[in-house]
Structures are given as structure tokens and as C-alpha cells.
Motif scaffolding. Sequence first.
Motif, PDB file in Angstrom:
ATOM      1  N   ASP A 242       0.832  -1.203   0.000  1.00 46.11           N
ATOM      2  CA  ASP A 242       0.000   0.000   0.000  1.00 46.11           C
ATOM      3  C   ASP A 242       0.865   1.251   0.000  1.00 46.11           C
ATOM      4  O   ASP A 242       0.585   2.234  -0.687  1.00 46.11           O
ATOM      5  CB  ASP A 242      -0.926   0.018   1.222  1.00 46.11           C
ATOM      6  N   TRP A 243       1.935   1.229   0.795  1.00 47.54           N
ATOM      7  CA  TRP A 243       2.828   2.384   0.861  1.00 47.54           C
ATOM      8  C   TRP A 243       3.533   2.599  -0.470  1.00 47.54           C
ATOM      9  O   TRP A 243       3.604   3.715  -0.973  1.00 47.54           O
ATOM     10  CB  TRP A 243       3.857   2.180   1.978  1.00 47.54           C
ATOM     11  N   VAL A 244       4.050   1.530  -1.045  1.00 36.72           N
ATOM     12  CA  VAL A 244       4.728   1.630  -2.336  1.00 36.72           C
ATOM     13  C   VAL A 244       3.759   2.145  -3.390  1.00 36.72           C
ATOM     14  O   VAL A 244       4.101   3.020  -4.200  1.00 36.72           O
ATOM     15  CB  VAL A 244       5.304   0.260  -2.757  1.00 36.72           C
ATOM     16  N   GLU A 245       2.546   1.636  -3.380  1.00 37.67           N
ATOM     17  CA  GLU A 245       1.539   2.063  -4.350  1.00 37.67           C
ATOM     18  C   GLU A 245       1.262   3.556  -4.234  1.00 37.67           C
ATOM     19  O   GLU A 245       1.159   4.276  -5.233  1.00 37.67           O
ATOM     20  CB  GLU A 245       0.249   1.269  -4.146  1.00 37.67           C
ATOM     21  N   THR A 257      12.048   4.566  -8.439  1.00 38.64           N
ATOM     22  CA  THR A 257      12.490   3.219  -8.757  1.00 38.64           C
ATOM     23  C   THR A 257      12.398   2.342  -7.514  1.00 38.64           C
ATOM     24  O   THR A 257      12.214   2.837  -6.393  1.00 38.64           O
ATOM     25  CB  THR A 257      13.944   3.229  -9.253  1.00 38.64           C
ATOM     26  N   LEU A 258      12.550   1.051  -7.718  1.00 39.81           N
ATOM     27  CA  LEU A 258      12.581   0.128  -6.593  1.00 39.81           C
ATOM     28  C   LEU A 258      13.718   0.513  -5.658  1.00 39.81           C
ATOM     29  O   LEU A 258      13.579   0.455  -4.430  1.00 39.81           O
ATOM     30  CB  LEU A 258      12.758  -1.302  -7.106  1.00 39.81           C
ATOM     31  N   GLU A 259      14.846   0.939  -6.235  1.00 43.25           N
ATOM     32  CA  GLU A 259      16.002   1.344  -5.425  1.00 43.25           C
ATOM     33  C   GLU A 259      15.689   2.595  -4.593  1.00 43.25           C
ATOM     34  O   GLU A 259      16.077   2.680  -3.423  1.00 43.25           O
ATOM     35  CB  GLU A 259      17.208   1.607  -6.330  1.00 43.25           C
ATOM     36  N   ASN A 260      14.981   3.578  -5.189  1.00 42.64           N
ATOM     37  CA  ASN A 260      14.597   4.789  -4.459  1.00 42.64           C
ATOM     38  C   ASN A 260      13.760   4.442  -3.238  1.00 42.64           C
ATOM     39  O   ASN A 260      13.999   4.941  -2.130  1.00 42.64           O
ATOM     40  CB  ASN A 260      13.789   5.719  -5.348  1.00 42.64           C
ATOM     41  N   LEU A 261      12.761   3.593  -3.445  1.00 43.31           N
ATOM     42  CA  LEU A 261      11.833   3.266  -2.360  1.00 43.31           C
ATOM     43  C   LEU A 261      12.505   2.393  -1.308  1.00 43.31           C
ATOM     44  O   LEU A 261      12.224   2.532  -0.113  1.00 43.31           O
ATOM     45  CB  LEU A 261      10.602   2.571  -2.930  1.00 43.31           C
ATOM     46  N   GLU A 279       3.479 -10.264  -0.345  1.00 44.61           N
ATOM     47  CA  GLU A 279       2.124  -9.704  -0.288  1.00 44.61           C
ATOM     48  C   GLU A 279       1.373  -9.910  -1.598  1.00 44.61           C
ATOM     49  O   GLU A 279       0.289  -9.367  -1.798  1.00 44.61           O
ATOM     50  CB  GLU A 279       2.190  -8.207   0.047  1.00 44.61           C
ATOM     51  N   GLY A 280       1.970 -10.689  -2.513  1.00 46.68           N
ATOM     52  CA  GLY A 280       1.321 -10.993  -3.770  1.00 46.68           C
ATOM     53  C   GLY A 280       1.341  -9.860  -4.775  1.00 46.68           C
ATOM     54  O   GLY A 280       0.459  -9.788  -5.652  1.00 46.68           O
ATOM     55  N   ARG A 281       2.324  -8.972  -4.693  1.00 43.86           N
ATOM     56  CA  ARG A 281       2.382  -7.814  -5.580  1.00 43.86           C
ATOM     57  C   ARG A 281       3.709  -7.793  -6.347  1.00 43.86           C
ATOM     58  O   ARG A 281       4.716  -8.338  -5.896  1.00 43.86           O
ATOM     59  CB  ARG A 281       2.236  -6.511  -4.784  1.00 43.86           C
ATOM     60  N   SER A 282       3.700  -7.127  -7.480  1.00 45.02           N
ATOM     61  CA  SER A 282       4.888  -6.946  -8.310  1.00 45.02           C
ATOM     62  C   SER A 282       5.119  -5.455  -8.507  1.00 45.02           C
ATOM     63  O   SER A 282       4.194  -4.726  -8.890  1.00 45.02           O
ATOM     64  CB  SER A 282       4.694  -7.626  -9.667  1.00 45.02           C
ATOM     65  N   PHE A 283       6.339  -4.992  -8.245  1.00 50.76           N
ATOM     66  CA  PHE A 283       6.618  -3.565  -8.379  1.00 50.76           C
ATOM     67  C   PHE A 283       6.385  -3.089  -9.811  1.00 50.76           C
ATOM     68  O   PHE A 283       5.788  -2.043 -10.037  1.00 50.76           O
ATOM     69  CB  PHE A 283       8.055  -3.272  -7.951  1.00 50.76           C
ATOM     70  N   ARG A 284       6.848  -3.851 -10.786  1.00 50.70           N
ATOM     71  CA  ARG A 284       6.681  -3.436 -12.186  1.00 50.70           C
ATOM     72  C   ARG A 284       5.206  -3.371 -12.562  1.00 50.70           C
ATOM     73  O   ARG A 284       4.765  -2.410 -13.203  1.00 50.70           O
ATOM     74  CB  ARG A 284       7.420  -4.397 -13.117  1.00 50.70           C
TER      75      ARG A 284
END
Length: 345
Positions: A242-245, A257-261, A279-284
Motif C-alpha cells: 500500500d505504501w509503495v503504491e 524506482t525500486l532502489e529509491n523506495l 504480499e502478492g504484488r509486483s513492483f513493475r
Amino acid sequence: MSDRQHMSVPARYYARVAEILDRQGTNIGALFARAQVPLSALASPDAEIGLDQIERLFAEISQEADLGDLAFAIGESLKLSSHGILGYGLLTSPTLDYAFRLLARYFSAILPMFRLRYRHQDGMAEAVLTASVRMSPICLNFHIEAAMIAWYWEVRELLQGEEPRFEVYLSTPPHAAQHRYDAMRGMTCHFGWPMAAGMRVLYPRDLVKPKLALADSSALKIAEQRCAEAVRRIESRGSLADWVEHMVWDARDEMPTLENLAEAMNMSPRTLDRRLKEEGRSFRAMTNSIRHQRACALLEAGELSVLEIAYELGYADPANFTRAFRKQAGCAPSVWASAQAGSNN
């Protein structure tokens, strides 16, 4: 937006609200009782209260006090020391630039229902504060204004009273207290910022580089360690996805980017990727989906050209935006926008 079910906020800020209202003659015992927030919950320096309680509290306060005046009073009363170990870290930072980066990384230790992003662009230092959970307009606008006033005074505290010139964009509408913003020297304030619920602050990049008077690398290291521990406790209560989203959804001009987060969470990119998969999610997949949703919303609003939307979403080459949109929607952005306009007529 993040799940608010388990969100709690440091009670010390609302204890300050109670103190100010009490001085103004408000019966805070009755007010807090109606909001179902026991005053005893604010007594401990480490106490926390839930977001639902905060929203009830401000719904009651709005019936008895001017929230614009209260936001100013709260913002003016806060000092860097009001923010516990994070405030200590800000005070001991080597430069204003470092202090802003530190604040962005650990802002959830102050107000977990907001996120702060900081970066340099086009000769400017930009800080953007946005809501990470849904809140009532009353609660949201109060916190945005109080944060802005506190920001103004605390930056001056870091700069030993210097009055830097900077620009502020607030999503809140103009109100009767606007003249008080006008009186804050060095700050030019713009209301009704349409990009997100929150605020955007712009400083000349050269202003954030000089060394601060109270810089102390040893003290700063200790503060950062304790801040990281506090944020990990906060983030562990909710969904990391949720936070990444939210961070991806709110990004402007340059997608994180994934590295930034991962850096913001003080973990390796591999660890962040693994936890998202748990959590069943993909960053891309999240990034592609959010970019497309934002593109559709901006196209439907009709206020920006396809070129401007491409840059808004972080595409260096507008042709890449068109290809990505066509892959998702089956047609070019301009065609999709025309179809939406026709269906709404």
C-alpha cells in the motif's frame, strides 16, 4: 491510499491542540468526550491515538473554533524539539538539504497519514507533502495548513532566524486567514494546487547547501538510527505494498524506482522486492497500472496535452508514453481522450 485501520498518530500534537483550545476558553473536557477521545490518552509523551479518533475530534472542534486560526496557532507553537528524536536529527544535520532528505525519509514518524518526497530539479529543491490515507476534508485541510506553518517556522529555526525566499503551493482553498500567509516574510503562497491533496514547497537549490550552525555528525548518526527503528515499527502495522503504491501514484515528473523506495525504507532493493512478492504484488506491475490509471485521469480531465501528460508521468520520450498507453488501452492517448469526451457529451 493506505489502509487506515491500524494507523495511529503521536498524541503529543493533539495534546498541544487541547492546550491551545483550553487557553481560548473551550471546554476541552466536554469536547473530547463528545469526540470519544479521553484526555488521559494524551498524557504520555509516547502516547498515540487512532486516525478515527482524530477525525471525530476535528469534526467537534470545527463546531466551536476557527480551524484556520487553530492551524496557525499549532504551527507557530511547534519547534524542532516538538518532534522528538527526528527533530534532534534535523537540528544536527549538516545542511538544510540533508535535513529535508532526513525529514522525507522519516516523516511517517511524525504524521503517518502523510508522505513527504524531496528532490532537486531545474535548479530548485522541491518538497511535496501528500496524504497517504483518506481523510475528511476538515481533518485533511487542518493538517496541511498546520504542517505548512510549522515548516515555515522550523526552517527559520534551522537557519538561525534567516528568512529564505521560497514558493508554497497548497491544495487547500483560499480562506479568511490568507492575509496571515501574506505576512509571513519570504514565503509566496498559492492556494488550490490541483495536483494532489497536500503541499509543494520550492527553494532555490543554492539556499539548501550552506552548512547549518548546529551540525553534529555523531549526534545525527544516533538520531537516524532511532528514527529508522520508529519508522519500521510504524510500517510494520500496515501493508508495505500500500505504501509503495501510494508513493508511485503520487510521483510527478520522475517515477520512483525500486532502489529509491528501498532506500527510503532503509532496506535493500532485493528485500523490498521479496516483501512485495510475499504480499502478492509486483513492483513493475504496480508501476505500469498506476501510470495508466493516472494517464486516463489526466486525459479525461482535459487540462493537459498528451505531451504534458507524458512528462507529468515521468516519460523522457513522449513516444514511449504513447506506446505504453496503446499497449494498455488498445489505442493512442489522443484517440482514447476523444472517445471519452464523446461519451460524456
